[in-house]
Design an enzyme around this catalytic site. Sequence first.
Site, PDB file in Angstrom:
ATOM      1  N   ALA A   1       0.766  -1.207   0.083  1.00  0.00           N
ATOM      2  CA  ALA A   1       0.033   0.070  -0.075  1.00  0.00           C
ATOM      3  C   ALA A   1       0.961   1.253  -0.039  1.00  0.00           C
ATOM      4  CB  ALA A   1      -0.845  -0.026   0.983  1.00  0.00           C
ATOM      5  N   THR A   2       2.071   1.423   0.685  1.00  0.00           N
ATOM      6  CA  THR A   2       2.901   2.565   0.761  1.00  0.00           C
ATOM      7  C   THR A   2       3.237   2.691  -0.787  1.00  0.00           C
ATOM      8  OG1 THR A   2       3.531   1.775   3.005  1.00  0.00           O
ATOM      9  CG2 THR A   2       4.954   3.438   1.794  1.00  0.00           C
TER      10      THR A   2
ATOM     11  N   ASN B   1      -7.394   2.550  10.756  1.00  0.00           N
ATOM     12  CA  ASN B   1      -6.542   1.611  11.383  1.00  0.00           C
ATOM     13  C   ASN B   1      -6.521   1.807  12.687  1.00  0.00           C
ATOM     14  OD1 ASN B   1      -5.150   4.189  10.557  1.00  0.00           O
ATOM     15  ND2 ASN B   1      -3.079   3.306  10.869  1.00  0.00           N
TER      16      ASN B   1
ATOM     17  N   GLN C   1      -6.791  -1.421   5.209  1.00  0.00           N
ATOM     18  CA  GLN C   1      -7.225  -2.017   6.289  1.00  0.00           C
ATOM     19  C   GLN C   1      -8.698  -2.469   6.102  1.00  0.00           C
ATOM     20  OE1 GLN C   1      -5.711  -2.560   9.121  1.00  0.00           O
ATOM     21  NE2 GLN C   1      -4.263  -1.263   9.098  1.00  0.00           N
TER      22      GLN C   1
ATOM     23  N   SER D   1      -2.726  -3.830   0.555  1.00  0.00           N
ATOM     24  CA  SER D   1      -1.636  -4.557   0.886  1.00  0.00           C
ATOM     25  C   SER D   1      -1.850  -5.988   1.268  1.00  0.00           C
ATOM     26  CB  SER D   1      -0.909  -4.074   2.141  1.00  0.00           C
ATOM     27  OG  SER D   1       0.070  -3.226   1.658  1.00  0.00           O
TER      28      SER D   1
ATOM     29  N   HIS E   1      -0.366  -8.409   2.983  1.00  0.00           N
ATOM     30  CA  HIS E   1      -0.085  -8.770   4.136  1.00  0.00           C
ATOM     31  C   HIS E   1      -1.074  -8.539   5.363  1.00  0.00           C
ATOM     32  CE1 HIS E   1       1.394  -5.376   6.389  1.00  0.00           C
ATOM     33  NE2 HIS E   1       1.567  -4.803   5.153  1.00  0.00           N
TER      34      HIS E   1
ATOM     35  N   THR F   1      10.793  -7.170 -12.064  1.00  0.00           N
ATOM     36  CA  THR F   1      10.353  -8.593 -12.134  1.00  0.00           C
ATOM     37  C   THR F   1       9.235  -8.723 -11.065  1.00  0.00           C
ATOM     38  OG1 THR F   1      12.495  -9.186 -12.770  1.00  0.00           O
ATOM     39  CG2 THR F   1      11.029 -10.890 -12.048  1.00  0.00           C
TER      40      THR F   1
ATOM     41  N   CYS G   1       2.732   2.223  12.962  1.00  0.00           N
ATOM     42  CA  CYS G   1       3.488   3.483  12.049  1.00  0.00           C
ATOM     43  C   CYS G   1       3.719   4.549  12.895  1.00  0.00           C
ATOM     44  CB  CYS G   1       2.651   3.660  10.990  1.00  0.00           C
ATOM     45  SG  CYS G   1       2.329   2.094   9.989  1.00  0.00           S
TER      46      CYS G   1
HETATM   47  N1  PMP Z   1      -2.553   2.434   4.797  1.00  0.00           N
HETATM   48  C1  PMP Z   1      -2.976   1.955   6.045  1.00  0.00           C
HETATM   49  C2  PMP Z   1      -4.346   2.407   6.408  1.00  0.00           C
HETATM   50  C3  PMP Z   1      -2.375   1.222   6.783  1.00  0.00           C
HETATM   51  O1  PMP Z   1      -2.930   0.807   7.703  1.00  0.00           O
HETATM   52  C4  PMP Z   1      -1.123   0.864   6.213  1.00  0.00           C
HETATM   53  C5  PMP Z   1      -0.280  -0.070   7.001  1.00  0.00           C
HETATM   54  N2  PMP Z   1       0.231  -0.024   8.543  1.00  0.00           N
HETATM   55  C6  PMP Z   1      -0.622   1.340   5.064  1.00  0.00           C
HETATM   56  C7  PMP Z   1      -1.339   2.136   4.392  1.00  0.00           C
HETATM   57  C8  PMP Z   1       0.695   0.768   4.619  1.00  0.00           C
HETATM   58  O2  PMP Z   1       0.855  -0.267   4.205  1.00  0.00           O
HETATM   59  P1  PMP Z   1       2.128  -1.381   3.764  1.00  0.00           P
HETATM   60  O3  PMP Z   1       3.041  -0.833   5.153  1.00  0.00           O
HETATM   61  O4  PMP Z   1       1.734  -2.468   3.614  1.00  0.00           O
HETATM   62  O5  PMP Z   1       2.839  -0.605   2.672  1.00  0.00           O
END
Ligand code: PMP
Length: 376
Positions: free
Chosen positions: A69-70, A148, A177, A195, A197, A233, A317
């Site tokens: 997601a980042t 989150n 989320q 994301s 994970h 890749t 975070c």
């Molecule tokens: N957006 C939100 C709302 C999140 O909770 C997170 C993960 N904490 C992220 C973005 C970033 O995700 P990632 O660390 O998997 O890039």
Amino acid sequence: MIYLDNAATTKPSKEALQSFNQVSETLFYNTASIHTGGRESARLLEAARGQILKELGMINHSLIFTSGATESNNIILRGMIERKLKFGKTVLVSELEHPSVVNVIEQYKDQINLKFIKTTQQGVVDLDDLKAKLDDDVILVSIMALNNIIGSVQPIEEIGRILKYYNKVYFHVDATQAVGKVKLNYSDVDALTLSAHKFYGVKGAGALIVKDMNVIDAILLGGGHEKGKRSGTVNLPAIVAMAKALRISNENLEEKNDRLEKLNDLVREHFNTYKKMKIQKKHSPYFINLSFVGAKGEIVVNALSELGLYVSTTSACTSKSNELNETLFAIGNRADVIEGSIRISFSQSTASEDVNALIKGLDTVYNQLGDILHEV
Ligand code: PMP
């Protein structure tokens, strides 16, 4: 150990790991290779792409795979701001956004007019404030789908309907989320990020889903993977595992969420009368945010960790910064409540024994902290 920090990351499901291992062993090829192995890998990649779009009800959108997601947030927000600056300068975001949204937008603070949409006491975007701030200068609106910190679900469909009347506005949703926890209607969303994970996939895979591929400006240039929008890749094993994980987490979602709702209520009912604890209102059944008022959240998290219970401060975070958490602040909490807060986040496999142990652990720490705590 009992893991209750699933909003930070989840343990990959057995099925996702099985897919990951199988693809790593049998289709480890580069999806851009022309030989049969490469072509078979490319077919599997397209199947995963289609499955993910279908699961999210977004078959009319396009998807590029990213590392998470980042990265997705960085690609779309940088690209859209740079593209749209000639049409206007105002960017609207909720007060609840993740640093991977806010920090990117703030890089442009000298060129844009960044405005925060107010949050109601219920933890959702104030639609009246959104409407009041929408004018001809707005180029981009970015709202997360599920918060989150407290788990509040945002009115994405309604916001999409409102924004439809503003042609110039690009609507981005950070659904990191939400995916795998709640099914929302994303049909009016211009761009969505996720994301793997966070929903029992493996780390290092994510997606950026857009209505129109042409608007993506690549950040990573190179061999031209993902139609030139994201070279490098492709991580096929993790992507196939992500598609599998999403399908499985979405299966019987209502039943799973009902079960978690009951477990969530058990904790709330137990601590309901505790005068030195503040529990934030329930939103998503996956979240409990509560404060040991007068203590530091970090101390509580460490004490619980000693007891084998893994939870988090307000979010992994922001837990290293000294700033007060934006979400808890936005919904009207006092500083001492915010400082003493911890986030407990369930997964679909959280069991009632885990919750019983959690209640016991929280009680132990509450008693240990004794006079340090004070009434709300
Ligand atoms: N957006 C939100 C709302 C999140 O909770 C997170 C993960 N904490 C992220 C973005 C970033 O995700 P990632 O660390 O998997 O890039």
